[in-house]
Design an enzyme around this catalytic site. Structure first.
Site, PDB file in Angstrom:
ATOM      1  N   ASP A  53       2.741  -8.172   9.743  1.00 29.84           N
ATOM      2  CA  ASP A  53       1.371  -8.985   9.520  1.00 29.84           C
ATOM      3  C   ASP A  53       1.211  -9.352   8.105  1.00 29.84           C
ATOM      4  O   ASP A  53       0.436 -10.697   8.220  1.00 29.84           O
ATOM      5  CB  ASP A  53       0.225  -8.062  10.173  1.00 29.84           C
ATOM      6  CG  ASP A  53       0.401  -7.779  11.645  1.00 29.84           C
ATOM      7  OD1 ASP A  53       1.185  -8.500  12.404  1.00 29.84           O
ATOM      8  OD2 ASP A  53      -0.147  -6.661  12.103  1.00 29.84           O
TER       9      ASP A  53
ATOM     10  N   GLU B  62       0.295  -9.294  20.229  1.00 27.36           N
ATOM     11  CA  GLU B  62      -0.345  -8.073  19.675  1.00 27.36           C
ATOM     12  C   GLU B  62      -1.842  -7.828  20.390  1.00 27.36           C
ATOM     13  O   GLU B  62      -2.459  -8.914  21.073  1.00 27.36           O
ATOM     14  CB  GLU B  62      -0.636  -8.463  17.974  1.00 27.36           C
ATOM     15  CG  GLU B  62       0.696  -7.970  17.337  1.00 27.36           C
ATOM     16  CD  GLU B  62       0.196  -7.916  15.702  1.00 27.36           C
ATOM     17  OE1 GLU B  62      -0.990  -7.854  15.342  1.00 27.36           O
ATOM     18  OE2 GLU B  62       1.128  -7.995  14.928  1.00 27.36           O
TER      19      GLU B  62
ATOM     20  N   HIS C 189       0.904  -1.025   0.065  1.00 28.67           N
ATOM     21  CA  HIS C 189      -0.200   0.006   0.105  1.00 28.67           C
ATOM     22  C   HIS C 189       0.879   1.379  -0.069  1.00 28.67           C
ATOM     23  O   HIS C 189       1.658   1.393   0.720  1.00 28.67           O
ATOM     24  CB  HIS C 189      -0.885  -0.063   1.246  1.00 28.67           C
ATOM     25  CG  HIS C 189      -1.854  -1.033   1.254  1.00 28.67           C
ATOM     26  ND1 HIS C 189      -2.802  -1.387   0.371  1.00 28.67           N
ATOM     27  CD2 HIS C 189      -1.590  -2.287   2.253  1.00 28.67           C
ATOM     28  CE1 HIS C 189      -3.648  -2.484   0.648  1.00 28.67           C
ATOM     29  NE2 HIS C 189      -2.886  -3.048   1.718  1.00 28.67           N
TER      30      HIS C 189
END
Length: 437
Positions: free
Chosen positions: A77, A188, A16
């Site tokens: 991730d 997490e 991204h």
């Protein structure tokens, strides 16, 4: 790639580009994935490593290293990202509390600088360039090769989730888990606001330890905090691992009825986001705007942040997951270009929103951007000492504030390795050649 001050060059990986940083207006965009053809080489021994192209995807590195019973130590991730891209930022996931980010687990780099020089660098050779490009946002050079540290790979993962209603208890347990010799390999957390049937959704992948009580748990209308843990193991260690997990979980203060456990292969755990990607692609919800906001927040300010953001600014988490977890600063090297808070423990809080195309509601792009700005404005006004991860600013003044006392070093490095300011113009840090004395 040298060629004077008018040339603009950006390296684009696979991921991204949050604000178009991987573009170069009227310039050259290098598709780093085209370099994947360079052969990956795994070296075994006492200090195993793998040599890879800067355009290689982490998922491919995992597949290749697993053939030798090895794997990298620190991850993101999402694994379908290029090496050069994550190392130009930091590369962080739930393993970072123990191993540091990905940039703390690299032995050597080959870098093409803004001067067009091909330079091999490491901690002992051309060390300033080595540390400059880690978190350097592509400003000093393009990473074309990397030597990544490996460790013996486990076969399986115990994957655990549990829920908290009290934020202070949640963070206290998280901080306990990342201190000392933690039982777990991955820590997490998630924030979940007004989500109906949360635990029922988990049942497709996880087993409730108390099915009856779990079925009676109500999540709608509540702000909840989910702790996610992973323990790596091999089959022959099953009995010992189960006992370690049981002992560690007994020291936590989650809601007992919300404990869910799964057991999956190591590869499946690490590539878990890709499974979600496939589902979202099938519904046309992957290739949409992702106005993400990633923040590093000092431990001393996390409660002030949570009270305002999770208590007032956000009303639900329907537009995407919100991650929150602490890491240890001692696992980060202060010689890199990454900007992090000064405290020994700080939190990553990541708002990973996906905007629904054409929506004008809370899940639309405009409203998500407005919400992100509200969060940033609050952090600024409250003086929380927050630093952006995957940062984006429009003016050099904002960048100067972001880097703070590290700004002069950043300028010096730019002057040394890319004086014509041809690299990564989309970051909008430098608009013209750098004069530094």
């Amino acid at each position: 790639i040298g060629g004077g001050s008018e040339l603009k060059v950006a390296a684009r990986g696979h991921g991204h580009s949050l604000q178009g940083q991987a573009q170069a207006h009227r310039g050259v965009v290098i598709n780093m994935e085209s370099l994947q053809g360079l052969k990956m080489q795994v070296h075994t021994g006492n200090f195993p490593y793998v040599d890879v192209s800067g355009g290689e995807l982490w998922i491919n590195i995992l597949r290749e290293s697993l053939k030798h019973g090895l794997a990298p130590k620190s991850w993101t991730d999402y694994l379908h990202l290029t090496v050069g891209g994550t190392l130009s930022n930091a590369g962080i996931s739930g393993q970072a509390f123990r191993h540091g980010p990905q940039i703390s687990n690299v032995y050597q780099l080959e870098v093409v600088t803004g001067k067009g020089e091909v330079v091999n660098c490491s901690e002992k050779q051309n060390s300033d360039l080595f540390y400059s490009v880690f978190g350097g946002l592509g400003q000093f050079g393009i990473i074309t090769r990397a030597r990544i540290s490996l460790e013996p790979a486990p076969e399986m993962v115990k994957w655990i989730r549990m829920v908290y209603t009290d934020f202070a208890t949640f963070t206290r347990d998280q901080e306990k888990l990342i201190s000392g010799q933690s039982t777990f390999d991955y820590v997490e957390g998630f924030v979940i606001i007004n989500r109906t049937g949360l635990l029922n959704n988990w049942r497709s992948s996880f087993n409730p330890q108390d099915p009856l009580q779990a079925s009676q748990f109500k999540s709608d209308g509540r702000t909840l905090f989910c702790l996610e843990l992973a323990k790596y193991f091999n089959h022959e260690d099953m009995v010992l691992v189960n006992q370690e997990i049981k002992t560690s979980l007994s020291q936590l203060n989650h809601i007992p009825s919300t404990l869910f456990i799964s057991e999956v292969p190591y590869m499946e755990f690490l590539d878990r986001v890709h499974i979600s990607e496939i589902k979202l692609r099938s519904r046309g919800l992957w290739e949409v705007p992702h106005p993400w906001l990633n923040l590093f927040i000092p431990k001393s300010k996390i409660h002030s942040f949570a009270q305002e953001v999770f208590g007032n600014i956000l009303t639900d988490t329907s537009s995407g997951p919100i991650l929150i977890y602490p890491v240890n600063k001692s696992k980060w090297d202060n010689r890199t270009s990454v900007v992090i808070p000064e405290e020994d423990v700080f939190y990553l809080v990541a708002f990973l929103s996906s905007a629904v195309p054409s929506s004008t509601g809370n899940d639309g792009l405009e409203q998500i951007l407005i919400r992100n700005k509200r969060i940033l404005d609050f952090c600024e006004i409250a003086g929380l000492g927050v630093k952006q991860y995957l940062p984006h600013f429009s003016t050099q003044g904002e960048w100067k504030s972001h880097f703070g006392p590290h700004w002069e070093a950043f300028i010096r490095r730019k002057s040394t390795y890319d004086p014509s300011a041809i690299l990564a113009p989309g970051q909008r840090i430098f608009q013209k050649p750098i004069a530094y004395s």
